[in-house]
Scaffold this motif. Structure first.
Motif, PDB file in Angstrom:
ATOM      1  N   GLN A   1       0.794  -1.511  -0.070  1.00  0.00           N
ATOM      2  CA  GLN A   1       0.037  -0.078   0.046  1.00  0.00           C
ATOM      3  C   GLN A   1       0.779   1.183  -0.090  1.00  0.00           C
ATOM      4  OE1 GLN A   1      -3.456   0.168   2.611  1.00  0.00           O
ATOM      5  NE2 GLN A   1      -4.087  -1.946   2.195  1.00  0.00           N
ATOM      6  N   LEU A   2       2.036   1.288   0.429  1.00  0.00           N
ATOM      7  CA  LEU A   2       2.980   2.248   0.363  1.00  0.00           C
ATOM      8  C   LEU A   2       3.710   2.540  -0.790  1.00  0.00           C
ATOM      9  CD1 LEU A   2       4.252   2.238   4.300  1.00  0.00           C
ATOM     10  CD2 LEU A   2       2.706   3.972   3.424  1.00  0.00           C
ATOM     11  N   ALA A   3       3.510   1.692  -1.628  1.00  0.00           N
ATOM     12  CA  ALA A   3       4.445   1.338  -2.843  1.00  0.00           C
ATOM     13  C   ALA A   3       3.795   2.501  -4.019  1.00  0.00           C
ATOM     14  CB  ALA A   3       4.767   0.102  -3.407  1.00  0.00           C
ATOM     15  N   VAL A   4       4.012   3.723  -3.857  1.00  0.00           N
ATOM     16  CA  VAL A   4       3.452   4.826  -4.662  1.00  0.00           C
ATOM     17  C   VAL A   4       4.667   5.518  -5.422  1.00  0.00           C
ATOM     18  CG1 VAL A   4       1.535   5.053  -3.549  1.00  0.00           C
ATOM     19  CG2 VAL A   4       3.336   6.347  -2.913  1.00  0.00           C
ATOM     20  N   PRO A   5       4.571   5.933  -6.453  1.00  0.00           N
ATOM     21  CA  PRO A   5       5.701   6.675  -7.213  1.00  0.00           C
ATOM     22  C   PRO A   5       6.093   7.547  -6.296  1.00  0.00           C
ATOM     23  CG  PRO A   5       3.840   6.426  -8.724  1.00  0.00           C
ATOM     24  CD  PRO A   5       3.314   5.863  -7.407  1.00  0.00           C
ATOM     25  N   GLY A   6       7.452   7.485  -6.121  1.00  0.00           N
ATOM     26  CA  GLY A   6       8.251   8.578  -5.426  1.00  0.00           C
ATOM     27  C   GLY A   6       8.690   7.901  -4.000  1.00  0.00           C
ATOM     28  N   ALA A   7       7.935   6.885  -3.670  1.00  0.00           N
ATOM     29  CA  ALA A   7       8.231   6.365  -2.070  1.00  0.00           C
ATOM     30  C   ALA A   7       9.430   5.601  -2.409  1.00  0.00           C
ATOM     31  CB  ALA A   7       7.145   5.482  -1.780  1.00  0.00           C
ATOM     32  N   ARG A   8      10.249   5.467  -1.375  1.00  0.00           N
ATOM     33  CA  ARG A   8      11.601   4.329  -1.370  1.00  0.00           C
ATOM     34  C   ARG A   8      11.237   3.658  -0.087  1.00  0.00           C
ATOM     35  NH1 ARG A   8      16.381   8.461  -1.693  1.00  0.00           N
ATOM     36  NH2 ARG A   8      15.250   9.949  -0.561  1.00  0.00           N
ATOM     37  N   LEU A   9      11.348   2.079  -0.668  1.00  0.00           N
ATOM     38  CA  LEU A   9      11.103   1.287   0.615  1.00  0.00           C
ATOM     39  C   LEU A   9      12.183   0.421   0.628  1.00  0.00           C
ATOM     40  CD1 LEU A   9       7.476   0.404  -0.801  1.00  0.00           C
ATOM     41  CD2 LEU A   9       7.936   1.913   0.955  1.00  0.00           C
TER      42      LEU A   9
ATOM     43  N   GLN B   1       6.859  -2.629  -9.609  1.00  0.00           N
ATOM     44  CA  GLN B   1       5.685  -2.408 -10.368  1.00  0.00           C
ATOM     45  C   GLN B   1       4.760  -1.314 -10.105  1.00  0.00           C
ATOM     46  OE1 GLN B   1       3.725  -6.197 -10.568  1.00  0.00           O
ATOM     47  NE2 GLN B   1       5.486  -7.181 -11.934  1.00  0.00           N
ATOM     48  N   ARG B   2       4.636  -1.080  -8.937  1.00  0.00           N
ATOM     49  CA  ARG B   2       3.583  -0.126  -8.551  1.00  0.00           C
ATOM     50  C   ARG B   2       4.104   1.453  -8.508  1.00  0.00           C
ATOM     51  NH1 ARG B   2      -0.810  -2.465  -5.760  1.00  0.00           N
ATOM     52  NH2 ARG B   2      -1.010  -0.578  -4.540  1.00  0.00           N
ATOM     53  N   GLY B   3       5.496   1.538  -8.893  1.00  0.00           N
ATOM     54  CA  GLY B   3       6.223   2.808  -9.149  1.00  0.00           C
ATOM     55  C   GLY B   3       7.122   3.182  -7.992  1.00  0.00           C
ATOM     56  N   ALA B   4       7.082   2.402  -7.122  1.00  0.00           N
ATOM     57  CA  ALA B   4       8.212   2.849  -5.785  1.00  0.00           C
ATOM     58  C   ALA B   4       9.616   2.177  -6.155  1.00  0.00           C
ATOM     59  CB  ALA B   4       7.654   2.313  -4.520  1.00  0.00           C
ATOM     60  N   GLU B   5      10.486   2.862  -5.575  1.00  0.00           N
ATOM     61  CA  GLU B   5      11.735   2.261  -5.435  1.00  0.00           C
ATOM     62  C   GLU B   5      11.847   1.175  -4.200  1.00  0.00           C
ATOM     63  OE1 GLU B   5      15.507   4.326  -4.540  1.00  0.00           O
ATOM     64  OE2 GLU B   5      14.809   6.021  -6.136  1.00  0.00           O
ATOM     65  N   ALA B   6      12.412  -0.084  -4.411  1.00  0.00           N
ATOM     66  CA  ALA B   6      12.467  -1.126  -3.203  1.00  0.00           C
ATOM     67  C   ALA B   6      13.756  -1.523  -3.177  1.00  0.00           C
ATOM     68  CB  ALA B   6      11.449  -2.075  -3.471  1.00  0.00           C
ATOM     69  N   ILE B   7      14.396  -1.615  -2.001  1.00  0.00           N
ATOM     70  CA  ILE B   7      15.724  -2.163  -1.707  1.00  0.00           C
ATOM     71  C   ILE B   7      15.450  -3.415  -0.522  1.00  0.00           C
ATOM     72  CG2 ILE B   7      17.930  -1.681  -0.691  1.00  0.00           C
ATOM     73  CD1 ILE B   7      17.541   1.263  -1.787  1.00  0.00           C
ATOM     74  N   VAL B   8      16.030  -4.414  -0.927  1.00  0.00           N
ATOM     75  CA  VAL B   8      15.834  -5.482   0.057  1.00  0.00           C
ATOM     76  C   VAL B   8      17.118  -5.630   0.944  1.00  0.00           C
ATOM     77  CG1 VAL B   8      15.950  -8.203   0.049  1.00  0.00           C
ATOM     78  CG2 VAL B   8      14.577  -7.021  -1.486  1.00  0.00           C
ATOM     79  N   LEU B   9      16.656  -5.541   2.268  1.00  0.00           N
ATOM     80  CA  LEU B   9      17.889  -5.740   3.353  1.00  0.00           C
ATOM     81  C   LEU B   9      17.368  -7.006   4.303  1.00  0.00           C
ATOM     82  CD1 LEU B   9      17.972  -2.110   4.448  1.00  0.00           C
ATOM     83  CD2 LEU B   9      19.489  -3.221   2.924  1.00  0.00           C
ATOM     84  N   ALA B  10      17.816  -8.202   3.897  1.00  0.00           N
ATOM     85  CA  ALA B  10      17.390  -9.080   4.644  1.00  0.00           C
ATOM     86  C   ALA B  10      18.346  -9.181   5.873  1.00  0.00           C
ATOM     87  CB  ALA B  10      17.652 -10.562   3.639  1.00  0.00           C
ATOM     88  N   ALA B  11      17.559  -9.769   6.977  1.00  0.00           N
ATOM     89  CA  ALA B  11      18.230 -10.129   8.278  1.00  0.00           C
ATOM     90  C   ALA B  11      17.606 -11.016   9.237  1.00  0.00           C
ATOM     91  CB  ALA B  11      18.350  -8.553   8.800  1.00  0.00           C
ATOM     92  N   ASP B  12      18.385 -11.385   9.958  1.00  0.00           N
ATOM     93  CA  ASP B  12      17.504 -12.234  10.935  1.00  0.00           C
ATOM     94  C   ASP B  12      17.688 -11.485  12.258  1.00  0.00           C
ATOM     95  OD1 ASP B  12      16.890 -13.834  13.046  1.00  0.00           O
ATOM     96  OD2 ASP B  12      18.202 -15.635  12.414  1.00  0.00           O
ATOM     97  N   LEU B  13      16.727 -10.741  12.720  1.00  0.00           N
ATOM     98  CA  LEU B  13      16.384 -10.018  13.627  1.00  0.00           C
ATOM     99  C   LEU B  13      16.433 -10.719  15.176  1.00  0.00           C
ATOM    100  CD1 LEU B  13      14.016  -7.145  12.368  1.00  0.00           C
ATOM    101  CD2 LEU B  13      16.453  -7.206  12.308  1.00  0.00           C
TER     102      LEU B  13
END
Ligand SMILES: NC(=O)c1ccc[n+]([C@@H]2O[C@H](COP(=O)([O-])OP(=O)(O)OC[C@H]3O[C@@H](n4cnc5c(N)ncnc54)[C@H](OP(=O)(O)O)[C@@H]3O)[C@@H](O)[C@H]2O)c1
Length: 264
Positions: free
Chosen positions: A24-32, A51-63
């Protein structure tokens, strides 16, 4: 949408509430920035966000791991040079009676549901000061307000989370900084399947209460509205919200009802 030009870091983004927050927060301009353990699932979520227009970066981690929290917080700040919003959604529940539960299981739940979000928030304080504010969204639970059967370790962790972030709300002096505490009731996600049993094995069952819970899309719409309105606390769910009223005014009835409902 107020978050369309913001850097939003979501933990627990590989499923359930966190995944839907990302969608839902993946809108153009957003960086997730997306964190969880399952990197493949995070990549799928990221692809959907793009696909929804946002930038998205994966930061995998075991919290569960204290050093991983530190590393991933540093990576999150480094990724875009700022973190405007952090949503602490990574969490794990419990389905076992207190008596007979391995204390190590309670410790694991505390690690993920309390120490991970608080440690990450500690790491972000200097960045929030430097950038002139930010928002922390702590996904607690109604189990952080009242006691429920089969969830004593989870209740403890969510009560601790609630107390920590509420204290932060009333004491911080960081300009432009806001804390929202979310108390979901029963939301239709895989949480009961992933919940830990007495020995630490996954419960593996979709509880009837969970199956009939609020759709996750609806829950997340309400969370985003609370973020936009800068609310401080929000209770989300169906009729289980009434329990809070019963808990406060008719505690004897609450104990009977919670005992019956909580096991389902
Ligand atoms: N659904 C409900 O009814 C409900 C009600 C009240 C509160 N909540 C809270 O809402 C939050 C989200 O739950 P959900 O319903 O979305 O459950 P979920 O579908 O089981 O999602 C849990 C998320 O936490 C991540 N996670 C688990 N262990 C982790 C670890 N060691 N390190 C990093 N990430 C980890 C999982 O990803 P990986 O497995 O890939 O690591 C997953 O993305 C939790 O804090 C939960 O307590 C949910």
């Amino acid at each position: 949408m107020l978050f369309n030009d913001q850097v939003v870091w979501i933990t627990g983004a590989s499923s359930g509430i966190g995944q839907e927050m990302a969608r839902q927060l993946a809108v153009p301009g957003a960086r997730l920035l997306l964190t969880a353990r399952d990197e493949a699932r995070l990549q799928d979520v990221a692809a959907n966000c793009r696909q929804r227009g946002a930038e998205a970066i994966v930061l995998a981690a075991d919290l569960f791991q204290a050093d991983a929290r530190v590393r991933v917080a540093e990576a999150a700040v480094a990724a875009c040079g700022r973190v405007d919003v952090v949503i602490h959604s990574a969490g794990i529940s419990q389905r076992s009676f207190t008596e007979g539960t391995d204390p190590e299981v309670e410790r694991r739940i505390m690690e993920l549901d309390f120490f991970a979000p608080t440690a990450i928030t500690h790491k972000l304080f200097p960045q929030f000061r430097k950038q002139g504010g930010g928002m922390v969204v702590a996904i607690g639970s109604v189990a952080g307000l009242m006691g429920f059967p089969l969830r004593s370790g989870y209740c403890a962790a969510k009560h601790a989370l609630h107390g920590w972030f509420e204290a932060l709300q009333v004491e911080h002096d960081i300009p432009g900084f806001h804390v929202l505490i979310v108390h979901p009731g029963r939301i239709r996600t895989g949480i009961s399947k992933n919940a830990l049993t007495a020995t630490g094995v996954a419960h593996g069952i979709m509880d009837p209460g969970q199956k009939n819970g609020m759709p996750v899309e609806q829950c997340v719409r309400r969370i985003i509205r609370a973020m936009e309105r800068k609310e401080h606390q929000v209770l989300i769910g169906g009729k289980e919200r009434m329990l809070l009223w019963v808990w406060w005014f008719i505690p004897g009835l609450y104990r009977k009802l919670a005992g019956r409902l909580g096991g389902k």
